[in-house]
Design a protein around this motif. Structure first.
Motif, short mmCIF file in Angstrom:
data_model
loop_
_atom_site.label_atom_id
_atom_site.label_comp_id
_atom_site.label_asym_id
_atom_site.label_seq_id
_atom_site.Cartn_x
_atom_site.Cartn_y
_atom_site.Cartn_z
N LYS A 193 -12.07 -1.19 1.88
CA LYS A 193 -12.79 -0.90 3.12
C LYS A 193 -12.19 -1.67 4.31
CE LYS A 193 -16.89 -1.81 1.14
NZ LYS A 193 -16.63 -1.77 -0.31
N THR A 194 -11.64 -2.84 4.03
CA THR A 194 -11.12 -3.66 5.14
C THR A 194 -9.99 -2.93 5.88
OG1 THR A 194 -11.56 -5.52 3.67
CG2 THR A 194 -10.43 -6.01 5.73
N ARG B 11 -16.84 -8.76 -7.61
CA ARG B 11 -15.75 -9.73 -7.42
C ARG B 11 -14.66 -9.54 -8.47
NH1 ARG B 11 -15.95 -9.01 -3.40
NH2 ARG B 11 -17.91 -7.93 -3.60
N ARG C 137 -11.35 -5.06 -9.14
CA ARG C 137 -11.02 -4.62 -7.78
C ARG C 137 -9.72 -3.85 -7.73
NH1 ARG C 137 -14.24 -6.86 -4.15
NH2 ARG C 137 -12.80 -6.86 -2.40
N ASP D 152 -12.14 -11.35 -2.06
CA ASP D 152 -11.12 -10.60 -2.79
C ASP D 152 -10.13 -11.60 -3.39
OD1 ASP D 152 -9.71 -8.10 -3.44
OD2 ASP D 152 -8.20 -8.80 -2.02
N LYS E 139 -0.60 4.29 -1.28
CA LYS E 139 -1.51 5.41 -1.39
C LYS E 139 -2.87 5.03 -0.81
CE LYS E 139 -3.25 8.17 -5.14
NZ LYS E 139 -3.35 8.36 -6.55
N GLY F 173 -14.31 -3.50 -3.66
CA GLY F 173 -12.89 -3.60 -3.98
C GLY F 173 -12.09 -2.34 -3.76
N GLN G 5 -10.46 5.07 2.72
CA GLN G 5 -9.44 5.08 3.76
C GLN G 5 -9.10 6.51 4.19
OE1 GLN G 5 -6.45 2.75 1.72
NE2 GLN G 5 -7.56 0.82 2.06
N TYR H 192 0.86 -1.18 0.00
CA TYR H 192 0.00 0.00 0.00
C TYR H 192 0.90 1.24 0.00
CZ TYR H 192 -3.99 -2.89 1.64
OH TYR H 192 -4.99 -3.83 1.78
N1 LIG Z 1 -4.41 1.61 -0.21
C1 LIG Z 1 -4.32 0.48 -0.86
N2 LIG Z 1 -3.29 0.27 -1.73
C2 LIG Z 1 -3.17 -0.89 -2.39
N3 LIG Z 1 -4.03 -1.92 -2.28
C3 LIG Z 1 -5.07 -1.77 -1.44
C4 LIG Z 1 -5.26 -0.57 -0.69
N4 LIG Z 1 -6.35 -0.73 0.05
C5 LIG Z 1 -6.83 -1.96 -0.20
N5 LIG Z 1 -6.07 -2.58 -1.10
C6 LIG Z 1 -6.29 -3.93 -1.65
O1 LIG Z 1 -7.47 -3.85 -2.45
C7 LIG Z 1 -8.16 -5.08 -2.42
C8 LIG Z 1 -9.61 -4.84 -2.10
O2 LIG Z 1 -9.72 -4.39 -0.77
P1 LIG Z 1 -10.94 -4.84 0.16
O3 LIG Z 1 -11.14 -6.31 0.06
O4 LIG Z 1 -10.73 -4.25 1.49
O5 LIG Z 1 -12.14 -4.11 -0.61
P2 LIG Z 1 -13.62 -3.84 -0.11
O6 LIG Z 1 -13.88 -2.41 -0.34
O7 LIG Z 1 -13.80 -4.34 1.27
O8 LIG Z 1 -14.45 -4.69 -1.15
P3 LIG Z 1 -15.90 -5.40 -1.00
O9 LIG Z 1 -16.92 -4.32 -1.03
O10 LIG Z 1 -15.99 -6.29 -2.19
O11 LIG Z 1 -15.89 -6.13 0.29
C9 LIG Z 1 -7.45 -5.95 -1.41
O12 LIG Z 1 -6.62 -6.86 -2.10
C10 LIG Z 1 -6.62 -4.97 -0.61
O13 LIG Z 1 -5.45 -5.55 -0.08
#
Ligand SMILES: Nc1ncnc2c1ncn2[C@@H]1O[C@H](COP(=O)(O)OP(=O)(O)OP(=O)(O)O)[C@@H](O)[C@H]1O
Length: 726
Positions: free
Chosen positions: A340-341, A632, A635, A607, A312, A337, A317, A310
């Protein structure tokens, strides 16, 4: 408000929702999705076809007559088949059913009680059958089979010697008994070893039944009466019911640093996230941060963020991290994607580090500081892996527990120290009921896929969670909710969980589809779907593709059929044993089976790297589900494609919201779809969302607005469905 009142409140108000109205002069099929009007519609259409079919077929097939591997309409024969039926050879389960164009017919009327339990979607169900006692009795005799099942300890080659853990351990006495079969027999199909040229095996062990730590026929088991606050879901996993123990112990994830930090690349559109409009509502909104540095995280966290690749922040976030760091409650809605996690994990971990939280394996009663819940086992496992990644090298310990696995194993994980407890609702309530964790220290509750967690399916469980003895009141904890979709009705319910001054973050349109997914809607009748699917998959080649179908048995059926067509396929759905579900996902992730046929159980949150295509063989019943499914792919700035088969016999109710979602995501809208949407015009509503970027907004603004998510709320899942998820 008592539980009952609360449940009633969930069920009833859903029955109206906002849907767009198509007015000829206002409607545009172009790229600008702001030409819809808003309307308050009556009940969204509830498709009860399956319930009716179920009813019919129950009377028709209740005797469990024998059948061959021909089509799903005959597949209740599998209830009496204890061996691994090989659908790939000889008599063709798929071909014969389809060649006679009988699939749909058969589908609708095969397993006599399946239709009400088979669909892992948001449809209403026929819950009319009960037969509790008989079912229980039937399972009693299966108890001895549990260890045999658990002995299959070779999941992905990782489980040698791991097996059953320590049957004699003191935690074994806590082992829950979970029924996995019974009066309804063994309609669960288990698929294994699906590879190129491999056959697709459907197994129906006479003793193992549905793999069933979930499902309607389990719900009817009489509870012991103990722990009367516990739900049926909890009882199922708790051992309050009779039946064989679930002994599956998931293989431990790899411990090496490379595996922990393995990640895929952000895509070419990652930087475009910056252009998405974000709205934050509520008072005293902390300013967004633009960089990770501004978050002022500790060195270990920063190092883990860097190792995760990561560099950026994503928009969700940028806004959520300072809000959570500022101690505020949050409801955040951002496209699939988009990260959010990490948006909730990083600030929670930052607080824990600041507070010096340390896991102790010497504490008899573990008291986690954070509880994260998600609707499916696979999703909560994924969140756990993210938590483990970001807490790497710290004293904070994350643990994951979920249904379909040995309860003793869950407990053993917890007692080794637990600061962040990632759990599915049923298992969580079970563990709480068994007093294996204390809640007094809980400072953070996170509901991922929050709209799902609060709907009719899981809402009552969540309500119970926050009412559990010891659980700090909402004033004394931080409650965080995340999803890509957030129906207004559910937002209102969420208020009960959140402090009144919670903040609402909307990244782009609530319920909007990810714009990195190229969406195509094809008009395909039910009898042409199979042929079209094969044609598309042959064009796609080896690119990873998720094929969504509406029912569990259809998932098996289509997977079988594709294997016969020499397309390496596996499947995931709620009737598969957990071991099989994880195996299927593993085979798909690693590319061994580039096609995964799935029910809605795989629609949210997963993911998986390199999923380039999503095919909706069957469209889901709600537009939210559609948004999650196509999410899915495409992302993290990568592009993806989604192709959906629109059957005018059954999908017309989706035409309007589909056009809306397509337009908003600047996708081409087929003229025929516009026409159907227009023909579904609902008169009687005026008002426009023209120019309103945030068409669905913080409901506290009192503004009823066009909300794609709103379509689903009227079709919120029946609680029964959810047991296939958890
Ligand atoms: N700042 C970031 N830089 C690079 N990769 C990121 C960043 N934030 C998240 N990711 C990656 O992006 C992917 C998607 O993130 P995540 O699963 O949290 O999405 P989500 O918004 O929760 O999606 P969904 O709504 O489908 O649950 C993951 O592989 C995560 O590691």
């Amino acid at each position: 408000m008592g539980d009952e009142d609360w449940e009633a409140e969930i069920i009833k108000p859903h029955m109206s929702s906002y849907v767009p109205v198509f007015e000829k002069d206002r409607y545009s099929s172009g790229a600008h999705g702001d030409t819809f009007n808003r309307t308050l519609a009556s009940l969204s259409e509830m498709d009860d076809r399956y319930s009716r079919r179920d009813h019919f077929m129950r009377s028709r097939f209740a005797s469990g007559r024998s059948l061959g591997n021909r089509d799903p309409g005959e597949s209740n024969k599998r209830e009496h088949t204890s061996t691994m039926g090989d659908f790939g050879v000889g008599r063709s389960f798929g071909n014969r059913g389809f060649s006679n164009n009988k699939f749909e017919e058969g589908d609708s009327c095969s397993f006599w009680r399946e239709s009400s339990n088979d669909r892992e979607d948001n449809q209403t169900r026929n819950r009319g059958f009960s037969k509790r006692d008989g079912y229980q009795d039937g399972n009693d005799s299966e108890a001895s089979g549990s260890f045999r099942r658990g002995g299959r300890g070779s999941y992905r080659g990782c489980r040698g010697g791991f097996g059953l853990g320590s049957p004699n351990s003191k935690y074994e006495q806590d082992e829950g008994t979970q029924r996995s079969g019974g009066i309804f027999g063994s309609r669960r199909s288990a698929l294994s070893g699906v590879g190129k040229g491999d056959t697709y095996q459907s197994r129906s062990g006479s003793g193992s039944g549905r793999g069933g730590y979930k499902g309607l026929n389990e719900e009817v088991i009489t509870a012991s009466g103990k722990n009367s606050w516990k739900s049926e879901a909890e009882r199922r996993e708790s051992g309050d019911t009779q039946g064989p123990k679930v002994t599956y112990i998931p293989p431990p994830p790899p411990e090496d640093e490379d595996s922990i930090f393995a990640h895929y690349q952000t895509g070419i559109n990652f930087d475009k996230y910056d252009t998405i409009l974000v709205e934050v509502s509520g008072h005293d909104v902390p300013p967004a941060i633009l960089t990770f540095e501004e978050a002022n995280l500790c060195q270990t966290l920063n190092s883990n963020i860097a190792k995760a690749g990561y560099t950026k922040l994503t928009p969700v976030q940028k806004y959520s991290i300072p809000i959570i760091l500022g101690g505020r409650d949050l409801m955040a809605c951002a496209q699939t994607g988009s990260g959010k996690t990490a948006a909730f994990l990083l600030p929670i971990l930052a607080h824990m580090m600041r507070d010096g939280v340390t896991a102790s394996r010497f504490k008899e009663l573990q008291e986690p500081e954070c509880i994260i819940v998600a609707p499916t086992r696979e999703l909560i496992s994924q969140i756990y892996l993210e938590a483990r990644k970001f807490s790497f090298g710290t004293c904070v310990r994350a643990v994951v527990i979920y249904g379909g696995t040995q309860l003793g194993h869950s407990i053993r994980q917890i007692v080794q120290g637990c600061n962040i407890l990632c759990a599915t609702p049923g298992r969580l309530m079970d563990i709480i009921g068994k007093e294996k964790i204390g809640l007094r220290q809980v400072k953070y509750i996170v509901l991922d896929e929050a709209d799902r967690m609060l709907d009719m399916g899981f809402g009552p469980e969540m309500k119970k969670l926050i009412s559990c003895p010891g659980m700090p009141s909402k004033e004394q904890r931080q409650t965080l909710m995340f999803s890509a979709t957030f129906p207004e009705e559910i937002q209102r319910l969420a208020g009960e969980f959140l402090k009144s001054n919670y903040l609402f973050v909307a990244v782009g349109q609530v319920g909007g589809a990810c714009r990195d997914v190229q969406q195509t809607i094809l008009q395909v009748g039910q009898y042409s779907k199979r042929e079209k699917l094969v044609e598309i998959l042959r064009n796609i080649g080896d690119e990873r593709t998720m094929v969504f179908v509406e029912t569990k048995k259809k998932a098996d059926f289509i997977a079988t059929f594709l294997c016969q067509e020499k397309i390496s396929t596996t499947s995931i759905h709620g009737d598969r044993e957990q071991r099989e579900r994880e195996q299927a996902l593993g085979d798909f992730r690693c590319g061994k089976c580039p096609v995964l046929v799935a029910t809605s159980v795989a629609a949210r949150g997963l993911d998986i790297e390199n999923v380039q295509h999503v095919i909706n063989f069957d469209l889901p019943s709600t537009i939210d589900e559609y948004v999650h499914r196509i999410g899915r792919t495409g992302r993290c700035g990568n592009t993806g494609r989604a192709i959906s088969f629109f059957d005018t016999e059954s999908d017309n109710h989706l035409a309007q919201p589909l056009v809306k979602v397509l337009s908003d995501a600047q996708q081409e809208v087929p003229a025929w779809l516009e026409e159907i949407a227009f023909s579904m015009y609902v008169p009687g509503f005026s008002g426009s969302t023209r120019g309103n970027v945030f068409v669905s907004i913080d409901t506290r603004k009192g503004k009823s607005s066009l909300n794609t998510a709103g379509f689903s709320s009227s079709q919120a899942p029946n609680p029964v469905d959810d047991e296939s998820w958890d």
